[in-house]
Structure formats: C-alpha cells, structure tokens
Design an enzyme around this catalytic site. Structure first.
Site, PDB file in Angstrom:
ATOM      1  N   CYS A  52       0.816  -1.199   0.000  1.00  0.00           N
ATOM      2  CA  CYS A  52       0.000   0.000   0.000  1.00  0.00           C
ATOM      3  C   CYS A  52       0.855   1.257   0.000  1.00  0.00           C
ATOM      4  O   CYS A  52       0.413   2.332  -0.380  1.00  0.00           O
ATOM      5  CB  CYS A  52      -0.905  -0.038   1.224  1.00  0.00           C
ATOM      6  SG  CYS A  52      -1.941   1.395   1.390  1.00  0.00           S
ATOM      7  N   ASP A 104       2.475   2.592   2.759  1.00  0.00           N
ATOM      8  CA  ASP A 104       2.586   3.305   4.032  1.00  0.00           C
ATOM      9  C   ASP A 104       2.815   2.313   5.170  1.00  0.00           C
ATOM     10  O   ASP A 104       2.007   1.409   5.379  1.00  0.00           O
ATOM     11  CB  ASP A 104       1.296   4.088   4.323  1.00  0.00           C
ATOM     12  CG  ASP A 104       1.168   5.335   3.466  1.00  0.00           C
ATOM     13  OD1 ASP A 104       2.006   6.232   3.635  1.00  0.00           O
ATOM     14  OD2 ASP A 104       0.256   5.377   2.629  1.00  0.00           O
ATOM     15  N   CYS A 142       4.110   8.650   2.520  1.00  0.00           N
ATOM     16  CA  CYS A 142       4.045   9.959   1.878  1.00  0.00           C
ATOM     17  C   CYS A 142       4.029  11.079   2.905  1.00  0.00           C
ATOM     18  O   CYS A 142       4.128  10.851   4.116  1.00  0.00           O
ATOM     19  CB  CYS A 142       2.804  10.031   1.002  1.00  0.00           C
ATOM     20  SG  CYS A 142       1.288   9.954   1.942  1.00  0.00           S
ATOM     21  N   CYS A 169      -5.355   5.537   3.380  1.00  0.00           N
ATOM     22  CA  CYS A 169      -4.119   4.784   3.616  1.00  0.00           C
ATOM     23  C   CYS A 169      -3.085   5.510   4.463  1.00  0.00           C
ATOM     24  O   CYS A 169      -2.381   4.900   5.250  1.00  0.00           O
ATOM     25  CB  CYS A 169      -3.449   4.440   2.306  1.00  0.00           C
ATOM     26  SG  CYS A 169      -4.456   3.454   1.253  1.00  0.00           S
TER      27      CYS A 169
END
Ligand SMILES: Cc1ncc(COP(=O)(O)O)c(C=O)c1O
Ligand SMILES: Cc1ncc(COP(=O)(O)O)c(C=O)c1O
Lengths: 390, 136, 390, 136
Positions: free
Chosen positions: B33, B35, B58, B102
C-alpha cells in the site's frame, strides 16, 4: 531559492520563439481557417505550414497524413478506437504492452468493456522491452492493431520499433505507436520504421499544451473520435485550435533543427546524473534500459523510502521531479510500469524520475547531486524498513 | 496540496526514532500500500511519557505520525486509546481527501502499541484502500 | 481596404486581456498542475480559479461541476456519449432536434451506428423553435437524455430552455444543452433552468480556441470520452491545457462583467442591420425568430443568388461573413437548419449569416449596408433564376 | 481557396447575359444542388461568334461559366463540342477538389446549347454529386 526543473517528461516550458509565433493568431489572424473570407484564409495557409512542419519532423510522406488533436491522449484514443471501429468486421483483437501510458491502456479497457474487443498485454523484461517473439506469437487472424509505445514515459526505455514495424507490415496488421516521449528527443521516421499511426503531443517538446497530432498513413481509414464538423478532412470535428497548431508547427520546426544537439546535450547530463547518484547513494536501482534509453530520462529506486516524501523534500529545496509512487498518482498501486519490470511494491514506491529538458544545465545537475543524498538519508533514517535491515 | 501545519510536521517531524526497550510497540500498514508506521511508547504510572515513530510513506503519513506522537505524550493510556485517525487529521487542520485513508494510520499504530503494552488483542480496522478521486 | 468582421458565431478574436492573462503560463508558470512540486502547484491554484469563473458564469453550484475540454464539440461528445454509455442499462433513447450543431448530430449518429441508440429528432417551426408538446410526446421509459441546443448557431433562435428543463426534470430525464452560442451573449443559469449538462466553448466569447467546458450537475455520472490519466476527477484524461484554461477563465470573468452592456449593444447593431437590409434589398427572407433571437445574429436569404458567391463578393470588399450554402460547407445539401425551418433548397442556398461581436461598430454596419445591395444586385443580374421571374 | 485566374473570372466575369434570339441555348444543373448555368450562343458560318452565360452558383460555377464563353467564341461548332469540363478547369489553372464536380458544369451547358443549335439530343452526364472531403 534555486529552482531546478527536472520533470520535463511531465511537461516542458513553451519556447519563447513558439509563443511569439502564436501571438498574432489570438488577436490579429484570429479567423476560423474553414471560413470562405480572408479572415479565415489568412490563417489557413499557416495551418498548412504547421502541418508540413509536423509531417517533416516524423518523416511523413504527405502533410495530409497529419490530424491535429488536443494532445497525446486524444491522438491515442483516435488511433485505437478509430481502428477498432473501422475494422470491426475484420477482427476484434488488439495487441499492446503492460507498460503503455494510460492514454493507451484506458482506451483499450474502454474497448474491452463497450465494444467486446480483446486485448493482449505483452509483458516486458527487466529493462522494459518487449520480446519480439511474444509479439509474433500473439498475432492471430483477428488481430487488427498493434499499439506499442515508442519510448516509455517513466523509465525511458525505447522499444525495438523498427522490428515491430517489420513484423506488423509482414503480418498485415496496422501498427500504432505512442511516440509522445520520443518525438523531439530521438530521431523518428514513420516511413522507414513502417509505422502506420503515431501519436505526438506539443507540450512534451517545448510546444504549447492542449495540442497534439496523430499521423495516419495514407490509405488507413479510421472512425473519428471527435464527432462534429468537417475539419481535418472529416477525421476530427471542432474549430481548429489555430494558436495551438501554429505553436505545434513552430515547436516541430525548432525540434527538428535542434535534435542532434539536444540529444547530445541531454545524454551528457543524463549520464552525469546517473553516475553521480550511483556514486553518492547506496542501495539504489536504476530503472529502464542501460543504453536503449531516452536521453532525457533518469529513473532510480531508492530502497526503504517512499517517493512522495522524496519529492516533497526535493521540492523544499527547489527541485521539481516526479515519482511512480501510488501517493503521487491518486491510485492505490505504484506505477504499473515499475511493477511490470519486476520491482516489488515496496521498492517501486521509492522511485524517483528526473527528466531533462533543453534548459537544464550542468550546474543544475551538480546542485541535485549535492541535495539528493542528504534527502535520501534523512528519509531512510525515518524509515522502519531501513532499520529492520541494518 | 498540504496545509502549512502538515508541511511543518513533514519538514520538522517530532519524535522520530525508536525507543529502545519500549513498553509498547505497534506497526501498521504494509509495503504494498505504500505506508508503514511504527510507534513505540514508554509508559510510567499509566502515563505515556515518551513516544517515537518511524514511517515509510508519503507526506501525510509522516505528518500524521509526527502529530500523533505530540498528541499522546503526557496523556494517560486510557486517554491515548481514544485518539482516532480522524482526530489526528483534524489536529493537523485537515488532509487532502485522497490522503484520508491509507496515509492516515498513525492513531492505529499508536493503539496497536498501547494494546501491546496492555497485552490486549489488536485487530486492525479494514481500511478502504480505494483512494478518492483526484482533487483538482 | 476597410475590413469588417461579421462572422463572430464562427469564432471571435481573443481579447487582449485574455492573452495577457495566459502569457505567464507558457514560459514561467509552465508546470503540470497535477504535479507534486511547486512548478505544478503554482499553476493548479489558477486552474481552480478559472474553474470558479466558469462555474459562476453559468450559475453552477460548485466549481467541481466543470470539466475542461478541448472545445464545444468535445463537450457535446462527452455529454452525449458519456450518458448513453453510463445509462445503457436504463435505456437507449435520446431526444434531440433537427437543427443541432454537427457536434451533437454526428455524435447521435455515431451512437446509433455503434451503440444501438435510438434517436428522435424533433422538428422545429418556421422560426426554428421546437414544440414542447412534441417533446413531451417523444419521451418514453427508455429515454435517457434530452439534448437540445440553447440557441442556434445559424439562425440565432433561442429555445424555450426553461420549459424544457421543467419537462425533463419532471419526467426524470437528463437534460443537456449545447449553449456554445448562448454563453457570453445572453444570461444562462443552469440551476434556475434545470440544466443537467451544458457545453460551452471559449473562442465563441473572445476566449482562446481549443478550450471549452462541460458542466455536469453534481451526482450525474458519465463515462469519460478521453480515456487516459486521472485529470478532471477522472472524467477527462490528458495533461491540462493550462494556458487555454486560464484564458477561458479570464474570458468568463470578462463576459460576466460585460454581459448586459454587450447584449444591449449587439441588439442595437443587429436591429439596425436587419432593418437596413429590409429597407434596401427586395425579395429577402429573415431567418430565425423575430424576438427570441441571439443579439449577435442576423440571417437572411437573398432569393435567386447563391451564398458562396455572395460571400466572395463581400470578402472582396473586406466584409467577412458566412452562409448556409452547400458550397461553403463541402457537403451537397445546404444547411440542415435552413431546410428544417422549411426553406426550399434554392432559397436556402442564398443565405447570408452576419454575426456581431464586441468589437463591431455602427460605422461598420453602415458600411455593410452600403456595400451589400450592390453585390446582391450584381449577382441577381447574373442569375438565370432572377431573369426567369422578372 | 481559388487561384488568381479563377478569382479574376469571378470578379470580372466575361460575357454575362443572355443573347436575344440565340441560335442555341442550354441550361444544366438544378437549384437543389446549388448550381445552375445557362449558356446561349450565336452561330455564323459554323462558327460561334457570340456566347453569353447566366449562372446561379458558387465562385467556381461563375468562373467556369465565364471561362467557357471565352474559350468558345471564335471556335467552330465542331471544335467547341470537344470542350470538356476538365479542359475548362485546366484552362483556369485548376479548381479546389471539392469544386470539381457540381460546380464545374459550364462545358455541359455549352454542349447542350450546341445540341440545341444542331437539333441533336443532349443527355446530361451523371455527375457524382458527392463532394470530395474538405481541403484543409
Ligand atoms: C507516453 C505518453 N503518452 C501519452 C501522453 C498524453 O499526452 P497528453 O498529456 O498531451 O494528452 C503522455 C503524457 O502525458 C505520455 O507521456
Ligand atoms: C452551437 C455550437 N455547438 C458546438 C460548436 C463546436 O464548438 P467548437 O468549435 O469549440 O468545438 C459550435 C461552433 O463551432 C456551435 O456553434
């Protein structure tokens, strides 16, 4: 703060010469080139000139083989949907690759869903190239179109287009190539390469945004994608985007004049950048082909870190770049291209794409090489994955 | 894209690292994903006295991680348990819609660390991994 | 030589203020607004502003209801094909009129041919208006879309949009209107008029060419027409045409500010022109509605003569105009609009459209009224039809 | 769109009008198609000594009519019969492709006038009324 733009594969600044060429067509030569009167005829001869410039840039036989569009995406849509509909009595099978731009992939998905077209997605090797034998094997008597990009927008890999053209022509299947990233960067010749259709986009080679073209070899018939007026010999309705078309023509003229020089310059900068990163940062992977590669493209995965964070940190230092991380694209998975060349999700998330343009300098590369290692190290220090392996 | 407060946490993340011999430790997310967050906590007299994070992700993932460590230090374990992902995003003054899912898992990581400390079970919530449509 | 441009319904000059607003986005703020870095973010806030200006101009509730396109034609294609595909499980019937622009008509023909859609073409009366009862009668439980233009590009007739909106909303059918000619000329409000989708095009109201927009009411889902990237909330792929969009936004802002004044000014010029022609030239027919008519539109048939010859003669005197004659359009039949309002082929061939814009003056109208009678008489003297009846 | 010679004939058409009591008269085309041409001739000693036209039609229609009258005056009837639409277009230095069909009928009108003079039957050729695709 110093600002260094290294996202030229996303878009490029328009050259001042191009803007200047466009300006008279906003306010002075503003007529509709389809008109009978002099306000329109004034413009239509310049449209013809632009068409010739674009034809020349790609080695087309005749300028009537150029259809102006609103960009690379529309050119892709027109080529692929246009052929699928025009040849639906002949077959319903299209061959493409796993690493195409979404302009091609989503068009193929649309055709699957709404027109019962079957699509073969050729895999690529670790460098991003297809295997020619795979292509030959995939062709059936229902195959109406092969659409394979000239060079990849993310990893810069150039396909063996000449050979693909030969196979397609021998088998009697039409060959479309999305050359949006190649045009203006490397030599392209549709006749020599036996390309039947080719997409290009102005803003990728210092022309204006919102204009592009599809080359369609004489004799190839397609159903229009933009249904409307009789423009572009009835192949694309809508009033001509005269300023855009003039700009595209000027950009094509300049791109052709400067091609050799640009290719050389960018290759030098590219190799300096790659070498510099390899020397300064451990645990990286260079994505794409080592030699069959666009001169403007550097694509590297930095293990243990995520791309968006990397971009934001570079941005804070004035450096504009891009990444194949999911977080930058609004989708869940990281770039389909990076997955197709065999990277794990984890590694793919840590990709950085630096793409060069005509205005970049050696000093800018030095600056990036100065900044990048620290940013990577900072993020790695923050990463639970980095720790785990140390 | 991000507001100033988020960018401040991203640029100057608080409490980065891993507590040695933590009283509780929780990791959520997965590399697929994009993360992963790991939170470690130190508890004294029912109070969280230290909290550190490590994050692969991120800007939003980093900022929410940093933010949650700030929110939690000094709180009792019971208070800390009530912190939700939504509260963290609100404390940051909001996140772009595309980032609400997410990348906003820091409170989950914290609760997992607390569960670890308390010897309780922690079941990760099902997240809707389908990102919202792009904001313009 | 004096030059008078009276073909503003074909296209308009871009206002200098609009060009000025666009300029920085070619070379300075050139980034891709979808990018993470500052080069892109710099631009994306201006795109948002433009979106808000366009939303305001048409009275949309929210700027997210605006999808930027490459022009009016693409907006029409997106609306009509987008709904036909999105609602194909609900029905396959579309209602339109006989006098739509080809952007609508050819799109409907495409849907008939490739998607089995059934299309009802409502007739119009001698003034070019539909009959509301016809519309109600045409709606079936398979009807998914009513697409009726706001105002006609050839004869200027304005449809009873308010009433059409009421009928559509009451019957639960979506209503799209091609308002390309109306926007910037007369007040339009999508909420009050119960319009679900609306097409507009920048170059028709002194914005740039090659950019337009489709308004889509919140909650209305459509299948994209341009398959590609995730731009425009996944409803229209392709890199944003930032300069075009900025120009469109500026043109929308100016159009809104100037609407009242422009409407008044053009109505005066229009009525002077109509009256002047009626006084000076015998045996003419004024096409379109006497009052429900765009302020910029004059459309007249001159019996016994052919439109292209008329245009060429006017052009030789510096006057730019257009005609619904077959010879100007490259098709066999004269304008479908003129035939739909009941004109014979012969008379329809002699049509002249003079369309006004913000830069026209009273003196220009005087000049046209001076030149036109002589030109008509010259051509009539040459005509075998004229002789026959004298 | 049109070349200079075509525009010259359009602007300054030669021999416009109708000969009174002509020796031959021919009209072709129809108002549906948008082009009608009428040619009248005066014949003396087997020679066409005068020729006039009237035309309802586009620029090409007017120019070809004017051109054919110029070509024919002074020719014998036999010579004049051999003039084709294509020859007229060539004499004008070419017409836009879209104009090659419907609007280029002047030689037909002439031949019809000659047939009228000779008392022969004239059967109009079938014209491909489908215009070529638009030139850019
Ligand atoms: C390979 C490739 N194809 C197509 C496109 C689409 O071009 P445009 O953005 O002009 O529609 C791009 C760039 O966005 C591209 O890189
Ligand atoms: C009513 C109408 N609809 C659609 C269009 C198409 O707009 P564009 O030329 O911007 O595609 C036009 C003008 O050409 C028009 O007048």
């Amino acid at each position: 703060m110093r600002r260094v733009y290294l996202d030229n594969s996303a878009t490029t600044p328009t050259r001042p010469e191009v803007v200047e060429a466009m300006l008279p067509f906003f306010t002075e030569h503003f007529g509709n080139p389809s008109s009978v009167h002099s306000f329109g005829r004034d413009v239509s001869k310049y449209i013809t000139e632009s068409r010739e410039q674009v034809a020349k840039l790609i080695g087309a036989k005749d300028s009537s083989e150029i259809i102006f569009t609103s960009g690379g995406t529309e050119a892709d849509n027109l080529a692929i949907i246009g052929i699928a509909l025009a040849q639906k009595n002949k077959g319903n099978h299209i061959i493409t690759t796993q690493i195409e731009h979404h302009g091609v992939l989503h068009t193929c998905e649309y055709l699957k869903k709404y027109h019962g077209v079957e699509v073969t997605y050729l895999p690529v090797n670790e460098y991003g190239q297809i295997c020619l034998q795979d292509l030959e094997n995939a062709i059936t008597d229902k195959t109406i179109l092969i659409t394979i990009m000239f060079a990849n927008n993310e990893i810069g890999t150039i396909q063996p287009v000449h050979e693909i053209g030969n196979i397609a022509r021998t088998k009697g299947v039409l060959f479309h190539t999305d050359a949006v990233q190649a045009i203006g960067s490397i030599p392209v010749n549709v006749q020599e390469m036996k390309i039947d259709m080719l997409s290009l986009s102005g803003h990728k080679f210092n022309g204006p945004k919102g204009v592009g073209a599809l080359y369609v070899r004489k004799g190839v018939k397609l159903v229009p994608h933009m249904h409307g007026g009789a423009q572009e010999r009835k192949r694309r309705g809508s009033t001509h985007n005269t300023t855009g078309i003039i700009g595209l023509g000027k950009a094509a003229e300049l791109a052709m004049a400067d091609l050799d020089e640009k290719q050389k310059k960018l290759t030098v900068l590219r190799d300096k950048l790659i070498k510099g990163i390899e020397e300064r940062v451990p645990e990286i992977i260079l994505n794409g082909h080592p030699t069959e590669r666009l001169p403007q493209n550097v694509n590297v995965c930095f293990k243990y870190i995520e791309g968006e964070s990397l971009l934001l940190n570079l941005d804070l230092q004035g450096i504009g770049a891009s990444s194949g991380s999911a977080c930058t694209s609004g989708s869940l998975d990281p770039s389909h291209v990076l997955l197709a060349i065999g990277l794990s999700h984890e590694v793919a998330h840590g990709s950085l794409r630096l793409t060069l343009g005509i205005y970049n300098t050696e000093e800018e590369i030095d600056y990036v090489l100065e900044v990048l290692p620290g940013v990577v190290e900072k993020l790695r220090q923050m990463s639970p994955l980095y720790n785990a392996t140390k | 894209m991000y507001n100033e407060k988020v960018m401040d946490h991203f640029q100057n993340p608080r409490n980065v690292g891993e507590i040695e011999n933590p009283d509780g430790s929780g990791q959520v997310g997965n590399p697929t994903c994009g993360d992963i967050m790991k939170i470690t906590i130190k508890v004294e007299d029912g109070k969280i006295v230290d909290c550190k994070f490590k994050t692969f992700g991120c800007g939003a993932a980093v900022a929410t991680s940093s933010q949650v460590t700030e929110m939690v230090i000094g709180k009792t374990v019971e208070e800390a348990k009530k912190i939700t992902n939504k509260m963290v995003a609100e404390e940051l003054g909001g996140l772009p819609p595309v980032k609400m899912h997410c990348s906003n898992l820091a409170a989950d990581a914290l609760r997992k660390a607390i569960a670890d400390y308390l010897g309780e079970d922690f079941t990760e919530e099902e997240h809707d991994h389908h990102h919202d449509i792009e904001e313009d």
